[in-house]
Design a protein around this motif. Sequence first.
Motif, PDB file in Angstrom:
ATOM      1  N   LYS A  65       0.841  -1.195   0.000  1.00 60.26           N
ATOM      2  CA  LYS A  65       0.000   0.000   0.000  1.00 60.26           C
ATOM      3  C   LYS A  65       0.878   1.248   0.000  1.00 60.26           C
ATOM      4  N   THR A  66       2.075   1.124   0.560  1.00 58.38           N
ATOM      5  CA  THR A  66       3.038   2.228   0.605  1.00 58.38           C
ATOM      6  C   THR A  66       4.343   1.762  -0.037  1.00 58.38           C
ATOM      7  N   PRO A  67       4.546   2.077  -1.315  1.00 59.71           N
ATOM      8  CA  PRO A  67       5.790   1.656  -1.960  1.00 59.71           C
ATOM      9  C   PRO A  67       6.990   2.406  -1.373  1.00 59.71           C
ATOM     10  N   TRP A  68       8.065   1.670  -1.148  1.00 63.75           N
ATOM     11  CA  TRP A  68       9.314   2.277  -0.719  1.00 63.75           C
ATOM     12  C   TRP A  68      10.083   2.665  -1.973  1.00 63.75           C
ATOM     13  N   GLN A  69      11.176   3.385  -1.761  1.00 62.91           N
ATOM     14  CA  GLN A  69      12.014   3.763  -2.893  1.00 62.91           C
ATOM     15  C   GLN A  69      12.919   2.578  -3.250  1.00 62.91           C
ATOM     16  N   HIS A  70      12.792   2.091  -4.479  1.00 61.72           N
ATOM     17  CA  HIS A  70      13.596   0.965  -4.951  1.00 61.72           C
ATOM     18  C   HIS A  70      14.225   1.327  -6.290  1.00 61.72           C
ATOM     19  N   MET A  71      15.335   0.683  -6.582  1.00 63.44           N
ATOM     20  CA  MET A  71      15.893   0.764  -7.927  1.00 63.44           C
ATOM     21  C   MET A  71      14.960  -0.053  -8.821  1.00 63.44           C
ATOM     22  N   ILE A  72      14.883   0.317 -10.072  1.00 67.35           N
ATOM     23  CA  ILE A  72      14.007  -0.397 -10.998  1.00 67.35           C
ATOM     24  C   ILE A  72      14.849  -0.922 -12.152  1.00 67.35           C
ATOM     25  N   HIS A  73      14.579  -2.177 -12.514  1.00 67.83           N
ATOM     26  CA  HIS A  73      15.268  -2.849 -13.619  1.00 67.83           C
ATOM     27  C   HIS A  73      14.206  -3.656 -14.357  1.00 67.83           C
ATOM     28  N   TRP A  74      14.039  -3.388 -15.624  1.00 73.00           N
ATOM     29  CA  TRP A  74      13.012  -4.099 -16.387  1.00 73.00           C
ATOM     30  C   TRP A  74      13.629  -5.296 -17.099  1.00 73.00           C
ATOM     31  N   PRO A  75      13.491  -6.498 -16.531  1.00 79.38           N
ATOM     32  CA  PRO A  75      14.006  -7.687 -17.220  1.00 79.38           C
ATOM     33  C   PRO A  75      13.296  -7.867 -18.557  1.00 79.38           C
ATOM     34  N   GLU A  76      14.030  -8.357 -19.535  1.00 77.91           N
ATOM     35  CA  GLU A  76      13.477  -8.580 -20.866  1.00 77.91           C
ATOM     36  C   GLU A  76      12.242  -9.474 -20.788  1.00 77.91           C
ATOM     37  N   GLY A  77      11.211  -9.082 -21.516  1.00 81.45           N
ATOM     38  CA  GLY A  77       9.984  -9.875 -21.561  1.00 81.45           C
ATOM     39  C   GLY A  77       8.952  -9.485 -20.518  1.00 81.45           C
ATOM     40  N   THR A  78       9.294  -8.560 -19.628  1.00 77.68           N
ATOM     41  CA  THR A  78       8.321  -8.125 -18.627  1.00 77.68           C
ATOM     42  C   THR A  78       7.784  -6.744 -18.984  1.00 77.68           C
ATOM     43  N   THR A  79       6.530  -6.512 -18.655  1.00 76.10           N
ATOM     44  CA  THR A  79       5.906  -5.219 -18.934  1.00 76.10           C
ATOM     45  C   THR A  79       5.262  -4.622 -17.692  1.00 76.10           C
TER      46      THR A  79
END
Length: 142
Positions: A65-79
Amino acid sequence: MAKMVLAALMGLVLLATGNSCRKGGDAAADGKAGQAAESYFRIGPQDELSGRVGGKVVLEGRLAKTPWQHMIHWPEGTTEMAYFDYELGRQTVLYAKAPVVCPGFLTVWGTVVEVKGETKRPGSDAPAVEYHILVEKLECAK
């Protein structure tokens, strides 16, 4: 009489085996009809994702419900991406091929991926590292 004793012993063995697989930290099998079962490690309160990079895990929790601050990495094939709260107030990021929509409790099966980036701590050259989940299957609680 011997058949009854043997049947009782077999029942106890099966019962003991089933109970040992339900404890946190034990390997949990995930299989569907017609598919070979793969082994997943159930993450419990004492387990960390850091030692499982590339490994198959199963986590239980709910969408944050409360997202923390995270690094984001989009693995291939994910949307899709979702923030996920699990054991003992921990949070991670889920990456999936379809939206993760569960109003309550859910179980996630997936692979642990390591995400590295630059730290925001002044004077530190150590990279920041987080561990996220590439979702293979999820199940909403009923």
